[in-house]
Write an enzyme that holds these catalytic residues in place. Structure first.
Site, PDB file in Angstrom:
ATOM      1  N   TYR A  85       0.909  -1.153  -0.067  1.00  0.00           N
ATOM      2  CA  TYR A  85      -0.010  -0.060   0.082  1.00  0.00           C
ATOM      3  C   TYR A  85       0.897   1.223  -0.264  1.00  0.00           C
ATOM      4  O   TYR A  85       2.121   1.273   0.255  1.00  0.00           O
ATOM      5  CB  TYR A  85      -1.027   0.000   0.992  1.00  0.00           C
ATOM      6  CG  TYR A  85      -0.651  -0.082   2.381  1.00  0.00           C
ATOM      7  CD1 TYR A  85       0.612   0.112   3.019  1.00  0.00           C
ATOM      8  CD2 TYR A  85      -1.852  -0.509   3.367  1.00  0.00           C
ATOM      9  CE1 TYR A  85       0.660   0.025   4.424  1.00  0.00           C
ATOM     10  CE2 TYR A  85      -1.606  -0.484   4.754  1.00  0.00           C
ATOM     11  CZ  TYR A  85      -0.360  -0.371   5.225  1.00  0.00           C
ATOM     12  OH  TYR A  85      -0.192  -0.238   6.651  1.00  0.00           O
ATOM     13  N   GLU A  86       0.120   2.405  -0.181  1.00  0.00           N
ATOM     14  CA  GLU A  86       0.775   3.683  -0.564  1.00  0.00           C
ATOM     15  C   GLU A  86       1.787   3.618  -1.790  1.00  0.00           C
ATOM     16  O   GLU A  86       2.938   4.360  -1.472  1.00  0.00           O
ATOM     17  CB  GLU A  86       1.445   4.324   0.741  1.00  0.00           C
ATOM     18  CG  GLU A  86       0.480   4.185   2.208  1.00  0.00           C
ATOM     19  CD  GLU A  86      -0.546   5.229   1.930  1.00  0.00           C
ATOM     20  OE1 GLU A  86      -0.445   5.912   0.893  1.00  0.00           O
ATOM     21  OE2 GLU A  86      -1.470   4.990   2.853  1.00  0.00           O
TER      22      GLU A  86
END
Lengths: 603, 603
Positions: free
Chosen positions: A442-443
Site C-alpha cells: 500500500y501507499e
C-alpha cells in the site's frame, strides 16, 4: 505470548550521538528549546504507553478483527481498541508534533517518528487509526482554507476526530488518473460527491466521534486523466460553522475486507451517495495536494515495517536464548542442560543479526529523514530547506520500499527461529509476518517506489540529488580513510559508492534509447541505493562506537557493551547483508530484453 | 476466485522429453510396460480430479478450518473435505504407486509425483491427509513385520485408513534425542505407550475410518539420546488379527493448533495414555526406521511448494493480462483500453517469470528425483540402485529447502502482482503465501536441510556425491561447448560448477579447524548448489527447445510456442535468478567469526 521493550537506548544513540538532533534544533527557532532530556522523557513515556496499552491488544485484535453492522453501516473495532484510543487522546499523544496554532505540542517530527515506531512495534493495526489522521492533518494544514483549518485541524490535533485518505477505486489503485468518483458543485459552494472507494484504511470505526475523509473526485468539467482530479473534505458527520456536529453525511461503509493481516484495522469499501464536501486546494490539482499526504504516508509505512522488524527481533532473540535443542557444532556449551540454547547455532545468529541490523540501520535512516522534514519545514534558511526537501524526496521511496522489503525478510527470519512454533498464532511471530506483508503493497507498491526513485528522483535530475547524499559519504570516507580500524566499513562503502555511480550512468544511457530499461532495473536499483544509504549509517555508527570504545580503553574503563554490540552489528551488516549488491548489479546489467522478450513464455 | 489448470504439457515435456522416463522404465522390470500413453492418461485424469474436486474447496477450507469437539476428541475437517476424500478413495487414487502385493497399482513414483504436484496446487491442506499416509505406508513397507504389513498396508493402500508420523514433543522438534514418550512392554508382546506429541498433521479427522499412527517412544531400558528411540505402530482403533476394527485405543487429540496457514489440515496435539502399540523394526532403531518416512516426506514438502508456485503463477499471469493500469513506459500498447494491461511493465514480468522459472525448473528437479527413487527401488543392477540412492540422498535436502524457499519468494511475488487485491482473502493469493510458509519449517527446517547437505552429504564424503552429479554437468558442457546457441546457458553453468568446486574445498578446509564454519555457510551453500542443479535442468531444457525449434525451421514449420517459451524462461533463469550465487558466495566467504562474535550484540 510475545514481549516488547521500547528500544530507548538505541533511539537515544541515533538521536543524540548519530544525528545530534538537539544541536540541529538550535538552528530551528520552533525547536530551539527541545533538549535531550525533554526528548528522552517523551520517548520514555511514549514507550510505556505503547508497551502497556497498545501491545497487549495486538494478538487479540488480530484474532477478533473488525465487524460491520450492515444495517447501520457501523464498524466495531476489536475489544480494547476504543479504550486504548481514549487513553491515547487523554494523554495528549495525537498532538505531539502538531502545530501549536491548532492545539499541538509542536515537538519535532523526529520525536514523533520514534514514538510511532514504538506504536507500530506494539500494534500496527491499532496505530493505523491515529496514523491515518496525520496524513489528513498534513494535507489540510498545507492546502485547507482558513475555515477548513479552523473547523477541522483542532479536532484532528486532539484526536477527537480521525482522518482518512480516499483514493483507490475498484478499477484503479496505482493509476489514479482512471478514477470516476464525481463531484457536483452546489449553489452554496459545497459539492455533492458520488462514487465508490475501496481499501480505505480506518474508513469507518467506533474509536472517534467523527471521521474526516479526504476524497479524490472529478469535477464535471474536469479534463480526463490525472490532471482532472480534485481533493475534497467529506466529514462523516456534517460540521456546522460553530464546530458542532450535525447530521450524518452520505458516506458509508459498504463492506470490510478480509485480509492476510492488520485484521484490527478496518479496511473499508466506502460508498459516497451525494455526500456533501468542500474543496481542498485548487480544482483539478487534487493529486498534488494529496501527495503531501502520500509522502508522509510513505515514510509512515517504512516506519510500520521498522516497528515490526524490531519487535520480531526482540522475540526471536528471547526465544533463541531460552529454547534448548541440539548441541553446538563446536562442543557442548550448556553442560547443565539437556541441549544447548539454539543461539549457539551460527544460522540462528544469522537470522537474528539480519533483523537487528535492519532494525537499527532502518531506525537511523528513518530518524535522519524525519530530521530532514523538521529542517524542511522549520529552518530559517531557504537553501537549507530546499536541500532538506530534495533529500527527503530522494530518500522517501527508499524508506518505504527498502525498509518494508527488509522487514519481510527479517520478520520471516525471526519466525523461522521459532521452528514449528513460529507458525502457530499464539506465539505472535506469524502475525508480524502477515502484518508486514501489506507494507510492501500500500501507499504505492514497492515497484512504484522504485520507479519513483530511479525514473524521477535519480535519472530525472541526472543524479544530482543522489550526488548530494553521496557528498556526505565522500566526507566520511575522506575523514576516515587513514583510520585502519574503520577500513572494514569505509572500504566497502566507498567501493559501493563508486560502483553505483558507474551503474547509474550505464542505466541512464540505456534508458535514453529504451524506457523499459528503467522498469527492468528499478527494483534492484532501489535495493543497491538502499544498501549504500544503510551502509553510510552503519559506518557512521561504527565510527562512533570505535571512538567510545577507544575512550573507555584510554581511561581504563570497562567497555560499554552497547558500543561493542554496534560494532559487531556493523560488521555483520557489511559482510553479510551489503554483499547482496553484487548480485543485484549483475541482474540490473542483464537489461530489459530478457524480461520483455517473454511473449511466448507469458502467453 | 482463483483458477487452476493442470500443467500437463509441461509435465509431458519433463517426463518424456527431458527425462525420457518410458525408456528408463524399460530397464525396470516392474515398470517395463508403463508407456507414454498410460502416463499421460493417468495424469490427465488426475489433473481433472485435482482441479475439479479438490481445488474448489481450497479457500473455503482455509476460511472454515478444522474443529475439535473437546468432549469426544473428534476433529471435523472443513466442509467438502470428507466427500472429496471419499471420491479420492473410490477413484483408486491412493494406491497409484503402491505395491501390487498389497493392492496397489504399482505405477512409478514419478507419476505419483506429478499427480501430487497437482493436488498440492489445488489444495495443500487437503492433500496432507492422504500425503501423510504415504510416509506411514513406506515405513511399514520397509520395516513392518509380515503381520503388520498384512493388517495395515492394504488399508493404507486403498486409503480406507490414513497414517501419521508422531515425532515432535513440546520440548523437542529438531532434537528428537530429547523425546520422553514411554513404551512399556506387555506380556502379550505389545507395548503400552504414554506421552504427549505436538504438531501431528492429520493426527485426528473424520475422513477415514481409522488412523495408523507411527509413534517414536522410548523403551524402559533404552539408552539416552537418539540411540534409545523406537518406532511403534499405534492405531486409533485397535485392529484384530482378522483385520476387523475393535475398541478405541488410548491415543486422543487434546487440541488443534491455530496456524498461519494450512487451516484445512488438523495440526493436532496427541495425548497417548497407555495406548497399545506394536514395535516397528528393531528396538532402539526407531530413528533409522523413521528416516524412511522423513526422506519421502521431505521430497513431499518440496512438492507442496512446487504446487503452490505453479498455481500462484497461473493466477498472477491471468491477472496481469486482465488488469489495466498505467501505460507502458515505451508507449501505449492497448489503445482501445483506458490503460495497458499490467503485463506490459517489466517488473511485473520479472515477478511472473521468477515464479515460472522456479515452477518449471523445480518440476524437472522433482521428477528427476522421483525417477531416481524408482531406480533405487526397482533397478535390477545393484550398482545402479546404489548410485540412485546416493543421488537421492544428495538432492533431497535441496528439493526440500531450495524449492520451499523459492516458493516463498515466488508466491509472494505473484501476490505482489495483484497489488492491494493480493492482500485480500477472496483472491486466494495470500493463502498461497501463508500455506507456503510452513514448508520451510516442517520435516526439518531449511537450516537443518542445509546442514544435512553440507555437513553430511557433501563434506561427509569429501564431495564424492556432488561430483557424481557434477559428472552429468560436465557431460552436458562437453557435448554443447562448441554449440554457439547453447553458450548463454553452458558458460554460466560451467562457471558456477567450477566456482562451487573451489568454494566447497575452501569451506571444507575451514571446517576442519572450526565446525561452526559449516553452520555459518550451510544455508547459503545449499542455495548455490540448488542453482547449479536447477541450472543444469534449465540448460538441458534449453538444449531440447533449441533442437525442436531448429527442426521446425529446417522443415519450414511454424515454431512451437512451447519451445520458444522454454528458451525465454531459460534465458530469464540464467540472467536474473542464477546471479544470486555471486552474493551467496561472498557471504559464505565472510566466514563464521562475524556470526559468532556477536555476544554483545545478542546479549
Amino acid at each position: 505470548m510475545p514481549v516488547y521493550n521500547p528500544p530507548l537506548r538505541d533511539m537515544q544513540f541515533v538521536l543524540h550521538e548519530l544525528l545530534n538532533v538537539s544541536d540541529e534544533f538550535k538552528a530551528l527557532p520552533k525547536h530551539a528549546e527541545t533538549d535531550v532530556d525533554t526528548i528522552n522523557a517523551v520517548l520514555e513515556e511514549g514507550g510505556k504507553f505503547a508497551a502497556e496499552v497498545v501491545f497487549p491488544i495486538n494478538i487479540s485484535g488480530d484474532t477478533q478483527g473488525c465487524t460491520l453492522n450492515r444495517d447501520t453501516h457501523a464498524v466495531t473495532a476489536p475489544d480494547g481498541f476504543k479504550d486504548a484510543y481514549a487513553q491515547f487522546v487523554a494523554g495528549g499523544w495525537p498532538s505531539l508534533s502538531c502545530d501549536p496554532e491548532f492545539g499541538g505540542q509542536g515537538l519535532p517530527f523526529v520525536v514523533n517518528q520514534c514514538f510511532y515506531e514504538m506504536l507500530n512495534s506494539s500494534n500496527q493495526a491499532w496505530t493505523m487509526y491515529p496514523g491515518l489522521s496525520h496524513g489528513a492533518y498534513e494535507a489540510l494544514h498545507a492546502h485547507g482554507t482558513p475555515e477548513q483549518k479552523a473547523l477541522y485541524l483542532p479536532k484532528l490535533t486532539s484526536g477527537e476526530w480521525t482522518g482518512t485518505m480516499c483514493l483507490t477505486e475498484p478499477h484503479c489503485g496505482t493509476d489514479l488518473g482512471l478514477l470516476r468518483t464525481k463531484a457536483e458543485p452546489q449553489a452554496d459552494g459545497t459539492y455533492r460527491i458520488t462514487g465508490q472507494k475501496i481499501f480505505i484504511s480506518a474508513g469507518e470505526h467506533d474509536l472517534a466521534a467523527n471521521i474526516v475523509h479526504l476524497v479524490l473526485a472529478r469535477l464535471p468539467d474536469a479534463p480526463p486523466g490525472s490532471k482532472g482530479i480534485s481533493l475534497f473534505l467529506v466529514p462523516k458527520f456534517k460540521v456546522a460553522a460553530d464546530g458542532s456536529m450535525g447530521e450524518r453525511n452520505g458516506i458509508y461503509c459498504g463492506g470490510i475486507e478480509h485480509k492476510m493481516g492488520i485484521h484490527g484495522n478496518a479496511t473499508c469499501q466506502m460508498v459516497l451517495d451525494e455526500a456533501v464536501g468542500t474543496l481542498v486546494g485548487q480544482p483539478n490539482k487534487g493529486l498534488a495536494a494529496m501527495f503531501v499526504m502520500m509522502n508522509a504516508a510513505r515514510l509512515g509505512v517504512g516506519n510500520q515495517s521498522l516497528g515490526l522488524t524490531e519487535v520480531a527481533y526482540q522475540n526471536a532473540l528471547a526465544y533463541a536464548k531460552d529454547r534448548v535443542q541440539m548441541r553446538s557444532l563446536t562442543g557442548v556449551k550448556a553442560p547443565g542442560k539437556p541441549a544447548d540454547p539454539i543461539i549457539v547455532h551460527p544460522d540462528v545468529r544469522r537470522m537474528l543479526m539480519t533483523a537487528k541490523a535492519y532494525a537499527e540501520g532502518g531506525r537511523a535512516l528513518a530518524c535522519y529523514c524525519a530530521l530532514l522534514l523538521d529542517k524542511e519545514v522549520n529552518h530559517p534558511d531557504e537553501a537549507v530547506r530546499a536541500e532538506a526537501a530534495e533529500l527527503v524526496a530522494l530518500l522517501t521511496p527508499i524508506v518505504k520500499a527498502f525498509t518494508t522489503d527488509n522487514a519481510w525478510e527479517a520478520t520471516s527470519a525471526c519466525q523461522q527461529v521459532f521452528g514449528g512454533h513460529g507458525y502457530i498464532k499464539e506465539w505472535g511471530m506469524e502475525q508480524f509476518v502477515r502484518d508486514a506483508r501489506i507494507n510492501m503493497i500500500y501507499e504505492g507498491t514497492n515497484t512504484i517506489q522504485s520507479l519513483d526513485l530511479l525514473g524521477r528522483k535519480v535519472l530525472g535530475n541526472q543524479g544530482a540529488s543522489l550526488q548530494k547524499f553521496g557528498k556526505q559519504i565522500e566526507k566520511l570516507v575522506k575523514a576516515e580513510m587513514a583510520n585502519e580500524a574503520m577500513g572494514e566499513f569505509i572500504k566497502p562503502l566507498a567501493d559501493l559508492g563508486q560502483k553505483l555511480t558507474q551503474l547509474t550512468g550505464e542505466v541512464g544511457m540505456k534508458a535514453m534509447s529504451n524506457a523499459d530499461e528503467v522498469g527492468a532495473a528499478a527494483v534492484d536499483y532501489l535495493r543497491v541505493v538502499g544498501h549504500l544509504v544503510l551502509g553510510y549509517f552503519w559506518a557512521r555508527s561504527a565510527q562512533i562506537a570505535l571512538k567510545k570504545l577507544a575512550e573507555a580503553e584510554e581511561e581504563a574503563q570497562r567497555p560499554d557493551p552497547f558500543y561493542q554490540a554496534k560494532l559487531q552489528t556493523a560488521r555483520f551488516y557489511f559482510t553479510r547483508l551489503m554483499p547482496e549488491t553484487s548480485s543485484l548489479m549483475r541482474r540490473i546489467r542483464a537489461g530489459s530484453d530478457v524480461l520483455m522478450d517473454t511473449d511466448a513464455a507469458l502467453a
